[in-house]
Design a protein around this motif. Structure first.
Motif, PDB file in Angstrom:
ATOM      1  N   ARG A   1      40.747  65.083 166.558  1.00 59.85           N
ATOM      2  CA  ARG A   1      41.734  64.764 165.521  1.00 59.85           C
ATOM      3  C   ARG A   1      43.122  65.237 165.944  1.00 59.85           C
ATOM      4  O   ARG A   1      44.112  64.565 165.662  1.00 59.85           O
ATOM      5  N   ALA A   2      43.161  66.370 166.647  1.00 63.82           N
ATOM      6  CA  ALA A   2      44.453  66.907 167.088  1.00 63.82           C
ATOM      7  C   ALA A   2      45.098  66.016 168.149  1.00 63.82           C
ATOM      8  O   ALA A   2      46.232  66.241 168.544  1.00 63.82           O
ATOM      9  N   ARG A   3      44.342  65.007 168.616  1.00 61.00           N
ATOM     10  CA  ARG A   3      44.922  64.045 169.556  1.00 61.00           C
ATOM     11  C   ARG A   3      45.176  62.701 168.876  1.00 61.00           C
ATOM     12  O   ARG A   3      45.324  61.674 169.541  1.00 61.00           O
ATOM     13  N   GLY A   4      45.135  62.707 167.565  1.00 67.02           N
ATOM     14  CA  GLY A   4      45.503  61.498 166.832  1.00 67.02           C
ATOM     15  C   GLY A   4      44.360  60.579 166.474  1.00 67.02           C
ATOM     16  O   GLY A   4      44.565  59.490 165.949  1.00 67.02           O
ATOM     17  N   ILE A   5      43.119  61.006 166.782  1.00 65.52           N
ATOM     18  CA  ILE A   5      41.969  60.160 166.465  1.00 65.52           C
ATOM     19  C   ILE A   5      41.527  60.473 165.034  1.00 65.52           C
ATOM     20  O   ILE A   5      41.278  61.635 164.693  1.00 65.52           O
TER      21      ILE A   5
ATOM     22  N   PHE B   1      37.885  68.789 165.547  1.00 65.88           N
ATOM     23  CA  PHE B   1      39.304  69.131 165.440  1.00 65.88           C
ATOM     24  C   PHE B   1      40.054  68.743 166.712  1.00 65.88           C
ATOM     25  O   PHE B   1      41.179  68.242 166.660  1.00 65.88           O
TER      26      PHE B   1
ATOM     27  N   PHE C   1      51.991  68.250 169.154  1.00 62.64           N
ATOM     28  CA  PHE C   1      50.897  68.406 170.116  1.00 62.64           C
ATOM     29  C   PHE C   1      50.528  69.875 170.249  1.00 62.64           C
ATOM     30  O   PHE C   1      51.401  70.725 170.433  1.00 62.64           O
TER      31      PHE C   1
ATOM     32  N   ALA D   1      45.429  66.411 160.443  1.00 58.30           N
ATOM     33  CA  ALA D   1      45.629  66.766 161.856  1.00 58.30           C
ATOM     34  C   ALA D   1      45.976  65.526 162.669  1.00 58.30           C
ATOM     35  O   ALA D   1      46.860  65.565 163.535  1.00 58.30           O
ATOM     36  N   GLU D   2      45.283  64.408 162.396  1.00 60.47           N
ATOM     37  CA  GLU D   2      45.518  63.202 163.200  1.00 60.47           C
ATOM     38  C   GLU D   2      46.917  62.641 162.968  1.00 60.47           C
ATOM     39  O   GLU D   2      47.574  62.174 163.896  1.00 60.47           O
TER      40      GLU D   2
ATOM     41  N   SER E   1      49.494  64.659 164.839  1.00 57.98           N
ATOM     42  CA  SER E   1      49.495  64.280 166.254  1.00 57.98           C
ATOM     43  C   SER E   1      50.254  62.976 166.453  1.00 57.98           C
ATOM     44  O   SER E   1      51.099  62.850 167.338  1.00 57.98           O
ATOM     45  N   ARG E   2      49.955  62.000 165.598  1.00 59.72           N
ATOM     46  CA  ARG E   2      50.582  60.680 165.730  1.00 59.72           C
ATOM     47  C   ARG E   2      52.092  60.766 165.515  1.00 59.72           C
ATOM     48  O   ARG E   2      52.845  59.949 166.041  1.00 59.72           O
TER      49      ARG E   2
END
Lengths: 453, 246
Positions: free
Chosen positions: A398-402, A395, B81, B72-73, B76-77
């Protein structure tokens, strides 16, 4: 037929094969090899092909892979293509001396190795045993001959050839020797391969074994390797197992280490059907160090079983084992780690760890540490974990956009990295990192690393 | 920017959020306060896209889109945040790889080329200075062996790298000494502009001396029981929460 009767019949098939080919087995081989056969086949007969009831093989049923109609290759068979032309390993900057073996035999058209240090001998075990028996006689079967394992005994009974390396005392072999074991046939083949590596006192050598298949057939390889690491010597032995899933193999490696010697051995299992890796390290002097690593990435119905045995026979030695497995789909893994500290082997340090990640509910892992400690002033530890991917970490990424699949990949790579980072040949380390990533992405095909033209 | 309408959320069958309504406009800073177990972190996690929560009812619109429908991704994108209360250690994933992948995923989403190695290092150096993050830390694995304060600084560092539109800071002040608190707050304030908003989840009024909120909400037993301006934080500091628990 009852199971027991079936097992006897199966084992008898192999002893019958031995007796029917007794003369052919001796033909062309040195007496150094031939003199061991009769004792070995008796030892094999005593136990036979191990079944579930054999404690050492309780997680791996070998009967299934032995119970097939294989062709045994009892003399060298010419290869109808030029393997040097056809095969090239695409590891960039991996500057090695390359040696090819095919179906357990040293390839006759191997290119002569350039610029080997004086006294270093690389070649076919059969040939060296015939021509320079003095290099072989003090070593061959001195470790494997003491093994109770029937599969090792069967190898000794049937083996005629394999890889041989001799590094005299006080010699540093800078370039690694890369041994490429190829299986190639249009029918089901049973290969028996016997390797011998001798690293003299105060010498250094690195050997990389790469197991590949060039055709998808039912193969079984019974491979035995004996390694002697002299006093003050440094030896690295790496194995990359990347065969077709129809190919099965049993690999038994024996390491005997002199005083103050340093061994690093690491096995990476990517593809292959049933794989059993037996590994034994025996210290024959004080202040020796053995670092033993393994990792596997399995899916479908792959079965990978690592069985290690570290014999602390002298005081003041260190052994460190880390085995990691990532199991997907219906694959099955096993790890048994035996550490024996003998009486008076004081100040022993022996560490062992086995971490596993199961990606599905149907993947299965068996892990069993076995510590037998007969000395009192020792440091020993063992640990085993079987778990899933860390959801919190997933998580976080994923929460950082990965993206989810990339995040999973990062975590699995990170899991394996602890093993990969110990590889002391940098280009190989980078390459294995890459192979592991491709394997995890499902992009690594059989022999991806070999560019066949 | 963010509209939460009657949001009801359960974890393992237990209702934690019992109808949250909240409207956040661009440029605003909202503080969410409340005693332990009132659902503050749940709200942050639900907004960030953690999957173990069951949405019983309600709707969340982020920039006009149904937020709860996004992974979730993707959240974020799209500029959301979450600064974690307990940042997880991930041994074996190097900080640099992690941040680089993250930044480039964000760029890809916006249709931008990935940063070159040089550009990336320059950006990283700049942002590390902003939060006084020890240079050595980015050579380690993600959060591995970081102290509590370093982990929180690392969250703000990542925020600075990603420049989100909506930052949710979950108890970023907990476990920080006064110096670290100041550094973290300066990092947050440096990012402030009329297009960016923040939700600051906190126990204490202390942080709000540094990050001045436009609105303060008190969350209690899964509901927002009081909303007011920044003076509410001071009142809570004096009187505690008891007067609101009726």
């Amino acid at each position: 037929m009852t199971m027991t009767a079936n097992k006897i019949a199966l084992s008898e098939r192999y002893t019958a094969l031995f007796h029917a080919n007794r003369a052919r087995l001796d033909e062309g081989s040195s007496n150094l090899i031939n003199r061991m056969r009769d004792i070995a086949i008796k030892r094999f007969e005593k136990v036979g092909i191990p079944g579930f009831k054999n404690e050492d093989y309780k997680y791996t049923n070998l009967e299934r892979v032995f119970d097939q109609d294989y062709r045994h290759i009892l003399e060298y068979e010419k290869v109808d293509i030029d393997l040097n032309e056809a095969f090239r390993c695409d590891v960039p900057q991996l500057d090695t001396h390359v040696v090819l073996l095919v179906n357990g035999w040293y390839y006759a058209k191997n290119q002569p190795l350039q610029n080997l240090p004086k006294g270093v001998v690389v070649g076919s075990l059969q040939e060296v045993a015939n021509e320079q028996p003095e290099l072989v006689q003090d070593y061959l079967n001195r470790q494997a001959g003491l093994s109770e394992d029937p599969i090792v005994a069967l190898n000794t009974a049937l083996a005629k050839d394999g890889f041989f390396l001799y590094v005299p005392d006080h010699v540093v072999l800078e370039k690694p020797i890369q041994v490429i074991n190829l299986m190639r046939a249009e029918d089901a083949v049973f290969a028996t391969q016997r390797n011998l590596i001798v690293v003299g006192k105060n010498s250094q050598a690195k050997v990389i074994f790469c197991d590949h298949t060039l055709s998808a057939r039912d193969f079984l390889t019974n491979n035995v390797t004996e390694v002697f690491v002299g006093e003050d010597a440094v030896a690295d032995v790496y194995t990359v197992q990347n065969q077709d899933n129809q190919a099965n193999s049993i690999n038994s490696s024996f390491f005997k280490q002199g005083a103050n010697s340093n061994l690093l051995t690491s096995v990476a299992t990517l593809h292959g059907g049933l794989i059993r890796n037996n590994l034994k390290v025996e210290f024959a002097g004080e202040h020796a160090e053995a670092n033993v690593y393994g990792m596997s990435f399995t899916d479908k119905k792959q079965h990978v079983d690592n069985f290690t045995n570290i014999e602390h026979a002298y005081p003041n030695c260190l052994s460190n084992q880390v085995y990691k497995n990532v199991l997907d789909e219906d694959s099955v893994g096993a790890f048994t780690g035996r550490i024996h500290v003998v009486r008076d082997a004081q100040k022993t340090n022996a560490f062992q760890r086995n971490n596993n990640v199961l990606l599905t509910d149907s993947a299965k892992m068996n892990t069993k540490p076995q510590l037998i400690i007969d000395a009192d002033d020792v440091k020993c530890s063992h640990g085993a974990t079987v778990g899933q991917i860390d959801e919190e970490a997933l998580f976080y990424l994923r929460a950082r956009g990965i993206g989810e699949s990339d995040a999973r990949m990062m975590l699995m790579n990170a899991f394996a990295h602890e093993v990969v980072q110990n590889i002391r040949v940098e280009p190989l380390r980078d390459r294995i990192d890459e192979l592991v990533e491709k394997r995890l992405r499902g992009e690594l095909a059989r022999c991806h690393s070999c560019d066949m033209s | 920017m963010l509209t939460i309408k009657n949001l009801r959320v359960a974890v393992e069958g237990k209702e934690i959020l019992k109808g949250i309504n909240l409207e956040i406009k661009a440029g605003e800073v909202h503080a969410i306060m409340g005693p332990n177990g009132s659902g503050k972190s749940t709200l942050g996690n639900v907004l960030a896209g953690k999957e173990e929560y069951e949405i019983l009812e309600g709707e969340v619109l982020y920039e006009g889109q149904d937020l709860l429908d996004l992974s979730a991704e993707d959240r974020s994108r799209m500029g959301l945040f979450l600064g974690f209360q307990y940042p997880v250690e991930i041994p074996g994933v190097p900080m640099v790889n992690f941040i680089k992948t993250s930044v480039n995923e964000h760029r890809k989403f916006k249709g931008l080329e990935p940063l070159t190695a040089g550009e990336f290092l320059k950006l990283m150096r700049e942002k590390k200075e902003l939060v006084h993050l020890d240079s050595q830390l980015t050579n380690r694995s993600v959060n591995e062996g970081f102290s509590g304060g370093e982990k929180k600084k690392n969250e703000i560092f990542q925020m600075a790298m990603l420049e989100p539109k909506l930052a949710i800071l979950d108890e970023t002040d907990s476990g920080l000494d006064i110096d670290a608190l100041r550094v973290v707050s300066e990092g947050v304030n440096a990012l402030k502009n009329p297009e960016r908003s923040a939700i600051v989840i906190t126990h204490y009024q202390r942080l709000l001396e540094y990050i001045v909120p436009d609105f303060v909400h008190v969350l209690y037993q899964g509901r927002i029981v009081k909303s007011a301006g920044k003076e509410l934080a001071l009142e809570l500091e004096e009187k505690g929460y008891d007067w609101l628990k009726k």
